[in-house]
Design an enzyme around this catalytic site. Sequence first.
Site, mmCIF file in Angstrom:
data_model
loop_
_atom_site.group_PDB
_atom_site.id
_atom_site.type_symbol
_atom_site.label_atom_id
_atom_site.label_comp_id
_atom_site.label_asym_id
_atom_site.label_seq_id
_atom_site.Cartn_x
_atom_site.Cartn_y
_atom_site.Cartn_z
ATOM 1 N N LYS A 268 33.624 31.974 34.315
ATOM 2 C CA LYS A 268 34.060 31.532 35.652
ATOM 3 C C LYS A 268 32.888 31.701 36.603
ATOM 4 O O LYS A 268 32.049 32.578 36.413
ATOM 5 C CB LYS A 268 35.225 32.388 36.153
ATOM 6 C CG LYS A 268 36.032 31.721 37.243
ATOM 7 C CD LYS A 268 36.930 30.660 36.639
ATOM 8 C CE LYS A 268 38.030 30.209 37.543
ATOM 9 N NZ LYS A 268 39.133 29.633 36.764
ATOM 10 N N ASP B 151 37.447 24.004 39.865
ATOM 11 C CA ASP B 151 38.445 25.046 40.136
ATOM 12 C C ASP B 151 38.823 24.862 41.610
ATOM 13 O O ASP B 151 38.699 23.758 42.145
ATOM 14 C CB ASP B 151 37.843 26.434 39.820
ATOM 15 C CG ASP B 151 38.905 27.517 39.690
ATOM 16 O OD1 ASP B 151 39.569 27.577 38.654
ATOM 17 O OD2 ASP B 151 39.079 28.310 40.641
HETATM 18 N N1 GLU Z 1 39.549 25.896 36.524
HETATM 19 C C1 GLU Z 1 40.517 25.599 35.508
HETATM 20 C C2 GLU Z 1 41.197 26.852 35.029
HETATM 21 O O1 GLU Z 1 41.238 27.857 35.711
HETATM 22 C C3 GLU Z 1 39.920 24.761 34.386
HETATM 23 C C4 GLU Z 1 38.770 25.356 33.647
HETATM 24 C C5 GLU Z 1 38.091 24.391 32.706
HETATM 25 O O2 GLU Z 1 38.520 23.262 32.594
HETATM 26 O O3 GLU Z 1 37.110 24.801 32.077
HETATM 27 O O4 GLU Z 1 41.809 26.876 33.992
#
Ligand code: GLU
Length: 417
Positions: free
Chosen positions: A107, A147
């Site tokens: 993240k 995100d």
């Molecule tokens: N931000 C999204 C999540 O929290 C997607 C993450 C992604 O697709 O890698 O699941």
Amino acid sequence: MAEKTLNPFEIVQGQIKKACDQLGLEPAAYDILKQPERAIEVSFPVEMDDGTIKVFTGWRSQHNTALGPAKGGLRFHPDTNFDEVKALSMWMTFKCSVVGLPYGGGKGAVKCNPKELSPRELERVSRGFIRALGDFIGPLKDIPAPDVYTNAQIMAWMVDEFSAMKGFPNPGLLTGKPILLGGSLGRNTATARGCTYVIREAAKKIGLDLKKATYAVNGFGNAGAYSAFFMKDMGAKMVACNDSKGGAYNPEGMDPVAVSQWKAEHGTVKGFPGSRDISTEELYALPVDILIPAALENTITQSVAPNVKAKIIGEAANGPTTPEADEILNKKGVMVLPDILASAGGVTVSYFEWVQNLMNFYWTAEEVDSRLENIMVKAFEEVYAMHKEKGVSLREAAFLVAVKKVADAMRLRGWLS
Ligand code: GLU
């Protein structure tokens, strides 16, 4: 008594510890999983439109790569911090694991308010962040995605910057891109689709007829609005929703598509014709069948939980329920569909996007959706079976399934004896 809210990092550590103990794992397993493998803080200068230079801070955390390269979104938010990013990367490890993706968790975030930046400034922040992260990320190493408050356009600038750094197009660097630049059909709606598939399966288990059901959405952004559309397609009625500027409540029901058009014109759902404003606390206390928290962490707290009347909570957001609230909801018999399962649709289609990029061969929307549905339904059944077998909550069951796979992978790699 004032409520002490744990920060997400402490919350996820508690969830991992509990699962490690329940699985009877050796202490080393928790010692590895209680923090990220690698995490960095970067700061980078950005020229603002008025010619001044502003320095931005950002982070990227790679929690665990036993199951594959790190994967997870990048958020742009004024209130984000390093601990939050670490926690979110930890949830990503278990989110990927619970649905069976060959990824670890990652993240990232930049501390900024994108609503106060011009499009050009936003572009320079996006490019600056990617330059600052440099080789810390990469298509086979750590694959970002959208995100909170980031989108396909931001992904496009980022992939362009990375391609320029490498000297050739690198579509697999990140997912959630525009279709023309190697994005996948169905990625934009995937988190919502995944969440509503899980809600549908849960409703079957408790005999709730979605055609007669009502629901409320906390956070009418990408995940929240599309979840509302899909709930409508399944015959359910939305009676309330909100966003950071206010809420809209109409017990007679509101058409989510019309609400979304209203929001596009007015910048908020507040004031939607026929509705009245509603606070987040009131929204969570409504006599609805289903609640969909789709905003930030810690919105369902111990002061909110006792008033919940819903039968099902489908967590489209990451970490919306505090552990204290979770306990109250479990005691009340509310079926809480945990974030690591209910919000996994986005990263699942991100995985499909990455596979398509690596193959350079693209799938139809139907292929994407049916593969997503298969994965979500299978993961729900696995978690539900664990919940029944062990007599634990669905959240604990999801962590048991997810932590076990990560621990098995760590053992195969020789990280555990
Ligand atoms: N931000 C999204 C999540 O929290 C997607 C993450 C992604 O697709 O890698 O699941």
